[in-house]
Design a protein around this motif. Structure first.
Motif, mmCIF file in Angstrom:
data_model
loop_
_atom_site.group_PDB
_atom_site.id
_atom_site.type_symbol
_atom_site.label_atom_id
_atom_site.label_comp_id
_atom_site.label_asym_id
_atom_site.label_seq_id
_atom_site.Cartn_x
_atom_site.Cartn_y
_atom_site.Cartn_z
ATOM 1 N N MET A 168 0.828 -1.211 0.000
ATOM 2 C CA MET A 168 0.000 0.000 0.000
ATOM 3 C C MET A 168 0.859 1.256 0.000
ATOM 4 O O MET A 168 0.450 2.305 -0.501
ATOM 5 N N LYS A 169 2.085 1.156 0.563
ATOM 6 C CA LYS A 169 2.981 2.306 0.516
ATOM 7 C C LYS A 169 3.428 2.602 -0.909
ATOM 8 O O LYS A 169 3.671 3.750 -1.273
ATOM 9 N N LEU A 170 3.558 1.538 -1.727
ATOM 10 C CA LEU A 170 4.031 1.727 -3.097
ATOM 11 C C LEU A 170 3.023 2.457 -3.972
ATOM 12 O O LEU A 170 3.369 2.933 -5.052
ATOM 13 N N LEU A 171 1.757 2.514 -3.527
ATOM 14 C CA LEU A 171 0.763 3.245 -4.314
ATOM 15 C C LEU A 171 1.057 4.736 -4.345
ATOM 16 O O LEU A 171 0.644 5.429 -5.281
ATOM 17 N N GLY A 172 1.761 5.230 -3.324
ATOM 18 C CA GLY A 172 2.105 6.654 -3.308
ATOM 19 C C GLY A 172 0.905 7.547 -3.093
ATOM 20 O O GLY A 172 0.874 8.676 -3.594
ATOM 21 N N LEU A 173 -0.097 7.079 -2.336
ATOM 22 C CA LEU A 173 -1.294 7.884 -2.115
ATOM 23 C C LEU A 173 -1.073 8.961 -1.057
ATOM 24 O O LEU A 173 -1.808 9.944 -1.020
ATOM 25 N N LYS A 174 -0.108 8.768 -0.207
ATOM 26 C CA LYS A 174 0.177 9.759 0.821
ATOM 27 C C LYS A 174 1.217 10.748 0.310
ATOM 28 O O LYS A 174 2.238 10.364 -0.266
ATOM 29 N N VAL A 175 0.940 12.029 0.513
ATOM 30 C CA VAL A 175 1.859 13.077 0.055
ATOM 31 C C VAL A 175 3.077 13.086 0.979
ATOM 32 O O VAL A 175 2.947 13.273 2.203
ATOM 33 N N GLU A 176 4.259 12.857 0.401
ATOM 34 C CA GLU A 176 5.500 12.792 1.177
ATOM 35 C C GLU A 176 6.449 13.880 0.672
ATOM 36 O O GLU A 176 6.904 13.850 -0.478
ATOM 37 N N ALA A 209 15.727 9.009 6.557
ATOM 38 C CA ALA A 209 16.397 9.787 5.516
ATOM 39 C C ALA A 209 17.790 10.177 6.002
ATOM 40 O O ALA A 209 17.964 10.749 7.084
ATOM 41 N N ALA A 210 18.802 9.868 5.194
ATOM 42 C CA ALA A 210 20.190 10.109 5.616
ATOM 43 C C ALA A 210 20.595 11.559 5.430
ATOM 44 O O ALA A 210 21.428 12.080 6.172
ATOM 45 N N VAL A 211 20.039 12.239 4.442
ATOM 46 C CA VAL A 211 20.466 13.586 4.098
ATOM 47 C C VAL A 211 19.235 14.468 3.986
ATOM 48 O O VAL A 211 18.186 14.038 3.487
ATOM 49 N N GLU A 212 19.359 15.683 4.455
ATOM 50 C CA GLU A 212 18.259 16.633 4.327
ATOM 51 C C GLU A 212 17.978 16.926 2.845
ATOM 52 O O GLU A 212 18.906 17.087 2.053
ATOM 53 N N GLY A 213 16.687 16.974 2.491
ATOM 54 C CA GLY A 213 16.306 17.302 1.126
ATOM 55 C C GLY A 213 16.230 16.121 0.190
ATOM 56 O O GLY A 213 15.931 16.288 -1.004
ATOM 57 N N ILE A 214 16.520 14.920 0.666
ATOM 58 C CA ILE A 214 16.478 13.758 -0.218
ATOM 59 C C ILE A 214 15.036 13.496 -0.644
ATOM 60 O O ILE A 214 14.094 13.688 0.116
ATOM 61 N N SER A 215 14.890 13.075 -1.870
ATOM 62 C CA SER A 215 13.554 12.892 -2.433
ATOM 63 C C SER A 215 12.888 11.634 -1.878
ATOM 64 O O SER A 215 13.541 10.611 -1.656
ATOM 65 N N ARG A 216 11.542 11.712 -1.689
ATOM 66 C CA ARG A 216 10.761 10.561 -1.245
ATOM 67 C C ARG A 216 9.585 10.298 -2.188
ATOM 68 O O ARG A 216 8.592 9.709 -1.792
ATOM 69 N N VAL A 217 9.725 10.762 -3.410
ATOM 70 C CA VAL A 217 8.669 10.557 -4.400
ATOM 71 C C VAL A 217 8.606 9.079 -4.789
ATOM 72 O O VAL A 217 9.595 8.353 -4.719
ATOM 73 N N ARG A 218 7.425 8.611 -5.205
ATOM 74 C CA ARG A 218 7.236 7.218 -5.635
ATOM 75 C C ARG A 218 6.734 7.199 -7.076
ATOM 76 O O ARG A 218 5.899 8.010 -7.461
ATOM 77 N N HIS A 219 7.235 6.263 -7.827
ATOM 78 C CA HIS A 219 6.800 6.124 -9.213
ATOM 79 C C HIS A 219 5.358 5.586 -9.251
ATOM 80 O O HIS A 219 5.021 4.639 -8.534
ATOM 81 N N VAL A 238 11.969 1.142 -10.042
ATOM 82 C CA VAL A 238 11.823 2.385 -10.801
ATOM 83 C C VAL A 238 11.689 3.576 -9.851
ATOM 84 O O VAL A 238 12.094 4.701 -10.173
ATOM 85 N N THR A 239 11.143 3.343 -8.655
ATOM 86 C CA THR A 239 11.088 4.413 -7.657
ATOM 87 C C THR A 239 12.498 4.793 -7.203
ATOM 88 O O THR A 239 12.828 5.982 -7.067
ATOM 89 N N ALA A 240 13.352 3.783 -6.981
ATOM 90 C CA ALA A 240 14.749 4.071 -6.600
ATOM 91 C C ALA A 240 15.474 4.841 -7.692
ATOM 92 O O ALA A 240 16.228 5.788 -7.415
ATOM 93 N N ALA A 241 15.236 4.448 -8.959
ATOM 94 C CA ALA A 241 15.886 5.159 -10.075
ATOM 95 C C ALA A 241 15.396 6.597 -10.154
ATOM 96 O O ALA A 241 16.182 7.522 -10.410
ATOM 97 N N TRP A 242 14.097 6.787 -9.954
ATOM 98 C CA TRP A 242 13.546 8.150 -9.958
ATOM 99 C C TRP A 242 14.210 9.007 -8.879
ATOM 100 O O TRP A 242 14.613 10.146 -9.135
ATOM 101 N N ARG A 243 14.287 8.456 -7.692
ATOM 102 C CA ARG A 243 14.858 9.231 -6.589
ATOM 103 C C ARG A 243 16.320 9.555 -6.832
ATOM 104 O O ARG A 243 16.798 10.664 -6.516
ATOM 105 N N LEU A 255 17.582 3.238 -18.367
ATOM 106 C CA LEU A 255 17.251 2.095 -17.522
ATOM 107 C C LEU A 255 15.906 2.300 -16.830
ATOM 108 O O LEU A 255 15.082 1.373 -16.757
ATOM 109 N N CYS A 256 15.688 3.503 -16.327
ATOM 110 C CA CYS A 256 14.413 3.800 -15.662
ATOM 111 C C CYS A 256 13.245 3.632 -16.628
ATOM 112 O O CYS A 256 12.207 3.034 -16.284
ATOM 113 N N GLU A 257 13.405 4.118 -17.835
ATOM 114 C CA GLU A 257 12.339 3.984 -18.840
ATOM 115 C C GLU A 257 12.117 2.521 -19.205
ATOM 116 O O GLU A 257 10.975 2.075 -19.363
#
Length: 776
Positions: free
Chosen positions: A119-127, A138-148, A409-414, A478-480
């Motif tokens: 259910m987390k992979l759906l990306g329904l919650k705004v992160e 998150a290890a670094v400030e500002g790191i992306s948490r977007v989901r494909h 693909v989420t990891a590649a996006w991030r 690769l992501c595509e």
């Protein structure tokens, strides 16, 4: 005096306070004197044998008293039995079932956790991007948490396609009648049943469409969803509602619902709803303590997290009661299964409802028909909707098919987003000698600057930016590629079928259609079969409660009564209106495109109006004829003229048939004349001998009469054929003249018939007239 239930009405108790089932000697004497049933009792007064007045004998084989008319036998077969079962027996049943339900939960624990993570992979919650000091890993400030949105897109696409097919606007049900000898009255009754049944699911049961729509989303996501079909005592009508897969607790080892040892429906009810059911007698009316906080599983917690809802209310009175409705097989004391009068030890189907907080049983109901006592079979209440069969009881969904791909693909996006951010806003390293100021965080606005103390060192030597690199093209490729692979495996890829390829072969187009929709077609066939089972269960519930079908329909298509309604249900089957061979509207449109290509390639083999009608209907237009231009504006002969020409052709054919019949009559007449000639020759010889008449003169008269008859018949037939040919030629040359010519044809046809009658009359007059004078 009270009557003893089940015995002869003339048997009366001497004392009202005597216990039921204990019979005194005065009653037996009275029964014997009046010729009624005579019971035999033991020392305690229990009836062990009854001699019936009709000569039959009822005997207790197991030594227990014969308790005819026991209170539960006077109630309904599906009444709640919990008040008639011993408390110790109820406690044993509750403990066994709770222990079995916990075992079923443990068997599917890993499946529940995978579903929650999915259910987390759906990306329904705004992160939002991680902040400094974040506690979410998150290890670094500002790191992306977007989901494909690969998984979410596949689920939404499946939900949209399935909804458009399984839930059409005018209703999901159609009637199938396999009786080829059905009468017109039966067909009309079936049509009325179809309209009113669809009215029930769209207007009366208003929850059906939105509830099924929500179920389809979870079905595509997790692979399994369930429908529960039953009669709701609160709404007084049959209900078909969806149940989430995590709320249907079944052991992972079960193969299907029918073979599962237990099927437990977990639900949450408001305390007021439970009280209403207790008032109606559905549940046992006992005091229930304050409900405990619900023991939510990982999926329930993740659902609340995705929606931003707290787990439970702080007010205990606002908590919902957790209810277990267990469909199982039991052997209950005093309700055991009996075979040939003896307890067989067979577990028989029951529905046991338990309050999870108090572990108290609220109801025990038989789950088999009264006519099925010999070998009880459980009644079906659940229908399983399957996306793709899996390895255990619960099936595979898009979560299992695309879960790992979505993670990749989420990891590649991030990575690409973070690389782009750091390439645009790089960090830096400073020499130790330059760190003589209070901060090393510099946020320089556009057109601004910041003072950096370097201790006399050149700025280029004191500060070095970290060498971040821009996102590489290989990572983007690769992501595509990962996304395209996932869409292809999940059956959600878009195929440009027919687009920009107007001259593509029809076979190639159809092959592309099948290849693009192969996975979705298989899923749609499973949904079609499951929905057919759902409607069959709904039909069975309506048989048990027929009055609920029309009581909320103010304008039914037919004025139903119980007998007519049950007869209509017996004559037909309720099946889905959806086409099992077409899984989506897009596929239907592509089929129409292939049909148009065939019609264009072979215009002489296809009716263009019929092809366009099918195309417009596939687009959703229920009355395609409204778009067709009039026949006159299309350069075609109007339909009424064509109809007139067709009628003239039919009359012409009829005239030709009648002309052939006239020729046949002429031939018959000629043969008759030949026979008469022979007869007259004999008569001539006889008359010559008797009267001395001239035979040659008689023969000449006969020949002249015969020739005159032939000439008259041929002349009239020839003239009639010329008239009909002229009329047909006029119609062919002037098609619009048919309405004018047609009134003229009818009198002409009447003249033809009248002339044929005259010809036949002339034949009868000429032939007998020849022999008359000669006989005289």
């Amino acid at each position: 005096m009270a009557l003893i239930p089940g015995l002869n009405p003339n048997i009366r108790l001497t004392e009202p306070e005597e216990e039921p089932g204990i019979v005194g000697p005065d009653i037996i004497v009275e029964m014997a004197q009046e010729g009624g049933d005579v019971p035999k009792v033991d020392e305690q007064g229990n009836i062990l044998e009854i001699e019936r007045s009709d000569g039959s004998i009822t005997v207790s084989l197991d030594g227990r008293p014969i308790e005819e008319g026991k209170p539960e036998s006077r109630g309904g077969w599906f009444d709640n039995l919990v008040e008639k079962i011993d408390d110790l027996e109820l406690g044993r049943i509750s403990d066994d079932l709770i222990r079995g339900i916990d075992d079923d939960k443990m068997s599917r624990k890993e499946w529940i956790e995978d579903r929650a993570n999915g259910m987390k992979l759906l990306g329904l919650k705004v992160e939002l991007p991680a902040l400094q000091g974040a506690t979410d890993g998150a290890a670094v400030e500002g790191i992306s948490r977007v989901r494909h949105p690969l998984l979410l897109e596949a689920c939404l696409r499946f939900q949209a396609n399935s909804r458009s097919e399984l839930l059409p606007t005018d209703g999901p049900i159609k009637i199938r009648n396999d009786n080829n000898n059905a009468t017109l009255e039966q067909d009309q009754l079936s049509d009325c049943l179809e309209r009113d049944m669809n009215h029930y699911l769209t207007s009366t049961a208003t929850e059906y469409y939105p509830d099924t729509d929500r179920m389809l989303l979870m079905l595509g996501f997790g692979g399994s969803s369930f429908k529960k079909v039953y009669y709701c005592p609160l709404r007084n009508r049959p209900i078909s509602e969806s149940v989430d897969a995590e709320d249907v607790i079944v052991s992972w080892d079960a193969t299907d619902l029918h073979n599962a040892k237990r099927v437990t429906h977990r639900s949450f009810m408001k305390p007021s709803t439970v009280k209403r059911l207790q008032i109606l007698g559905v549940y046992r009316d006992i005091e229930l303590s304050t409900p405990l906080a619900a023991d939510l599983n990982a999926v329930d917690r993740e659902k609340l997290n995705q929606q931003g809802i707290s787990q439970s209310s702080s007010n205990q009175d606002d908590r919902d009661r957790e209810i277990y409705e267990c469909y199982c097989e039991l052997s209950i004391k005093e309700y055991e299964h009996k075979h040939k009068g003896r307890v067989s030890g067979l577990d028989i189907p029951y529905i046991v409802t338990i309050d999870a907080s108090t572990k108290k049983i609220l109801s025990v109901v038989r789950n088999y028909d009264e006519d099925d006592k010999e070998m009880p079979e459980a009644k079906r209440r659940f229908v399983k909707f399957s996306f793709n069969p899996g390895f255990g009881f619960y099936d595979l969904g898009l979560l299992h098919i695309l879960g790992n791909t979505t993670n990749a693909v989420t990891a590649a996006w991030r990575e690409m987003l973070d690389a782009g951010m750091y390439a645009s806003f790089p960090g830096f390293l400073m020499a130790d000698t330059g760190a003589r100021q209070n901060t090393n965080i510099f946020r320089i606005p556009p057109g601004g600057g910041a003072l950096v103390k370097t201790g006399g060192m050149p700025l280029q030597q004191a500060i070095m930016p970290i060498p971040y690199r821009d996102p590489s093209s290989s990572l983007m490729s690769l992501c595509e590629n990962i996304a395209q692979t996932g869409m292809r495996v999940g059956g959600t890829s878009e195929q440009a079928v027919g687009e920009g390829k107007q001259d593509a072969p029809v076979g190639t187009t159809i092959a592309l259609i099948e290849q693009a929709q192969k996975i979705l077609n298989a899923v749609h066939k499973r949904l079609h079969a499951a929905q057919a089972q759902e409607f069959q269960l709904l039909k069975e519930v309506f048989k048990e409660h027929p009055e609920s079908f029309w009581q909320s329909n103010r304008k039914p298509a037919y004025k139903w009564d119980e007998e007519t309604f049950l007869r209509a249900l017996e004559d037909v089957d309720l099946v889905p209106q959806a086409d099992p061979n077409t899984a989506s509207h897009t596929q239907r449109i592509m089929k129409v495109m292939a049909l148009k290509q065939l019609a264009t390639a072979n215009p002489t083999l296809y009716d263009p109006i019929a092809v366009d009608t099918a195309a417009l209907q596939a687009m959703g237009w229920s009355n395609p004829q409204q778009f067709f231009a009039p026949a006159s504006s299309q350069g075609k002969t109007p339909p009424e003229v064509l109809k007139g020409i067709a009628e003239l052709e039919n009359k012409k054919n009829e005239t030709q048939i009648k002309a052939k019949k006239t020729d046949a009559d002429i031939e018959i007449a000629a043969r008759k004349l030949m026979l008469d000639e022979s007869k007259l020759t004999l008569e001539q010889e006889a008359m010559q001998q008797k009267y001395g008449l001239d035979a040659e003169k008689v023969k000449t008269d006969i020949q002249l009469a015969e020739r005159d008859l032939h000439n008259r018949i041929e002349d009239r037939a020839f003239k009639e054929r010329l008239q009909l040919v002229d009329l047909a030629q006029n119609v062919a040359v002037h098609p619009d003249s048919a309405p004018v010519i047609e009134p003229l044809v009818r009198p002409a046809m009447a003249d033809v018939v009248r002339r044929e009658l005259e010809i036949q009359a002339d034949q009868q007059q000429i032939v007998p007239g020849l022999g008359g004078p000669m006989r005289q």
